[in-house]
Motif scaffolding. Structure first.
Motif, mmCIF file in Angstrom:
data_model
loop_
_atom_site.group_PDB
_atom_site.id
_atom_site.type_symbol
_atom_site.label_atom_id
_atom_site.label_comp_id
_atom_site.label_asym_id
_atom_site.label_seq_id
_atom_site.Cartn_x
_atom_site.Cartn_y
_atom_site.Cartn_z
ATOM 1 N N ASP A 22 -3.477 3.198 13.762
ATOM 2 C CA ASP A 22 -2.873 3.312 12.633
ATOM 3 C C ASP A 22 -3.717 3.832 11.340
ATOM 4 O OD1 ASP A 22 -0.363 3.025 13.615
ATOM 5 O OD2 ASP A 22 -0.635 0.667 12.982
ATOM 6 N N VAL A 23 -4.862 3.846 11.695
ATOM 7 C CA VAL A 23 -6.135 4.214 10.509
ATOM 8 C C VAL A 23 -5.923 5.814 10.358
ATOM 9 C CG1 VAL A 23 -8.678 4.421 10.189
ATOM 10 C CG2 VAL A 23 -7.708 2.234 11.335
ATOM 11 N N VAL A 24 -5.870 6.112 9.208
ATOM 12 C CA VAL A 24 -5.579 7.456 8.765
ATOM 13 C C VAL A 24 -7.078 8.121 8.599
ATOM 14 C CG1 VAL A 24 -4.481 9.212 7.523
ATOM 15 C CG2 VAL A 24 -3.329 7.119 8.272
ATOM 16 N N LEU A 25 -7.269 9.352 8.862
ATOM 17 C CA LEU A 25 -8.454 9.735 8.751
ATOM 18 C C LEU A 25 -8.420 11.374 8.317
ATOM 19 C CD1 LEU A 25 -10.620 8.705 11.839
ATOM 20 C CD2 LEU A 25 -10.787 7.897 9.612
ATOM 21 N N ARG A 26 -9.294 12.002 7.673
ATOM 22 C CA ARG A 26 -9.351 13.378 7.309
ATOM 23 C C ARG A 26 -10.661 14.048 7.623
ATOM 24 N NH1 ARG A 26 -6.769 16.480 2.745
ATOM 25 N NH2 ARG A 26 -8.164 18.283 2.471
#
Length: 333
Positions: free
Chosen positions: A93-97
C-alpha cells in the motif's frame, strides 16, 4: 441567424477543471469538462480516456521484499505485532512517485520499539514517498528489523507467483496504476438546430500524481497510440526507398562528433555521461528510447540506423530528428 450559426461552427473545443480537491494524501479528486462536442463524440472520447487512465499510465510501487530472518510469509517474529503477511500487505500500500526505468533497490533498517512507517524506507534519490505516515509495522520490543526492497515503475498490475519465491525473498502484488477510478458522463443540449454534448470526466488518483497530470499523461499516451496510423503510408514509402541506405553499422557522424568537438574540449566529457535527458527530444522519441533501454548519447551512436527503426513506434522521421538534434547539440559538450 446565419452569423450565429457561423460563430458556433467555428468554435474550438475547450476543457476546464470545474472541481479539484485533496481528500487525503493518498486520494486526489478532479472533475473536468470538454465541450462543445458533436453527438456521439463525448462517448467515444470518454470510453477511450477511461481505458487509458486505468491501464496505460505508469506508476511506482514495491514489488519484492527480502529478509534472512523470515522463515516463510505467514510466520511471526517475536517483538513485532504484525505477521509477515500483514507487513507485506502494508508495503504493497506504500505510494511512491518516481521517473524510474528498470528496478531499483531500497531498504528498511529500523530498531524498536516504535512504529515503522513509510518515512523509514531508505529510497533511491529519484523516488519519493507520498505519505510518510503510512503504517508498516509496530515493533513492541528493542529488536532490529532489516528488509531489502525492490522498486519498479510499470503500468497495470502484476499478481505475485509462488514460483518466484527465493530464500527469504517474497514477491508482492504490484498495483502500478496511479489512477484509482475514472468515470465519465454526458450532458446533451441543443444549440440552435444542432445537437451538441458536454463531456464530464471524474478522476481519482493515489496522490502520486494529480488528476490533471493523469489527464495529460492519458491524452499523450492515447495520441502516441494513433500516430503510427497517421504515417503508415509515408513510413512504407520511406522505408522502401531507403532500405538499402539504413544498414550502416554506426552513424557516419560519430567519429566527426568525437574528433571535431570532444578532442578540442579540454574537459573531454565522455559520451557515456551525456544522457538523452540533456537533449531537447520530443516526448514520444524520448519515451521510445527509454523503453528500449537507451539512456545516453553513446548508446544511440552505437546503434545502427536499422536497429533504431526496429524500435516500436519509432519512425524514419524520428531518426532524422535525432540526427539533426545531435548535430545541433554538439555545442553542449
Amino acid at each position: 441567424m446565419i452569423r450565429d450559426k457561423l460563430k458556433v461552427s467555428t468554435k474550438t473545443l475547450q476543457w476546464k477543471c470545474v472541481e479539484s480537491r485533496v481528500d487525503s494524501k493518498r486520494l486526489y479528486y478532479g472533475r473536468f469538462i470538454l465541450s462543445p462536442l458533436m453527438k456521439g463524440q463525448a462517448d467515444t472520447i470518454g470510453i477511450a480516456m477511461r481505458r487509458i487512465l486505468l491501464g496505460e499510465i505508469e506508476g511506482t510501487c514495491i514489488t519484492r521484499a527480502k529478509s534472512e530472518k523470515i522463515p516463510h510469509e505467514y510466520s511471526t517474529i517475536v517483538g513485532i505485532q504484525e505477521s509477515i503477511h500483514e507487513i507485506l500487505m502494508n508495503l504493497k500500500d506504500v505510494v511512491l512517485r518516481s521517473n524510474l526505468y528498470g528496478p531499483r533497490d531500497a531498504s528498511i533498517c529500523f530498531k524498536g520499539p516504535g512504529f515503522l512507517t513509510a518515512q523509514d524506507i531508505i529510497l533511491p534519490p529519484s523516488v519519493e514517498v507520498i505519505d510518510n505516515t503510512q503504517h508498516i509495522a509496530n515493533l513492541t520490543e528493542p529488536i532490529n528489523l532489516c528488509i531489502e526492497l525492490q522498486i519498479e515503475r510499470k503500468r497495470g498490475y502484476r499478481i505475485k507467483t509462488l514460483n518466484n519465491i527465493q530464500d527469504g525473498s517474497y514477491t508482492i502484488d504490484a498495483v502500478f496504476m496511479p489512477v484509482r477510478n475514472a468515470n465519465h458522463s454526458i450532458h446533451s443540449f441543443v444549440n440552435g438546430t444542432e445537437k451538441q454534448e458536454i463531456l464530464f470526466f471524474e478522476i481519482w488518483t493515489n496522490g502520486s500524481l494529480t488528476p490533471k497530470e493523469a489527464l495529460y499523461e492519458a491524452s499523450r499516451n492515447l495520441i502516441d497510440l494513433f500516430i503510427p496510423f497517421l504515417h503508415a503510408e509515408e513510413e512504407k514509402l520511406n522505408f522502401e526507398n531507403n532500405q538499402n541506405k539504413i544498414t550502416s553499422p554506426l552513424f557516419t557522424f560519430h567519429d566527426r562528433l568525437v574528433k571535431d568537438k570532444l578532442r578540442k574540449n579540454k574537459k573531454e566529457i565522455p559520451l557515456k555521461s551525456i544522457f538523452i535527458d540533456q537533449l531537447e527530444l520530443p516526448p514520444r522519441i524520448y519515451n521510445c528510447l527509454k523503453k528500449s533501454e537507451i539512456h545516453t548519447v553513446f548508446e544511440i551512436l552505437n546503434k545502427s540506423q536499422e536497429d533504431l527503426l526496429k524500435i516500436e513506434h519509432f519512425r524514419v522521421e524520428d531518426l532524422k530528428n535525432i540526427l539533426n538534434i545531435l548535430q545541433i547539440e554538439k555545442n553542449f559538450v
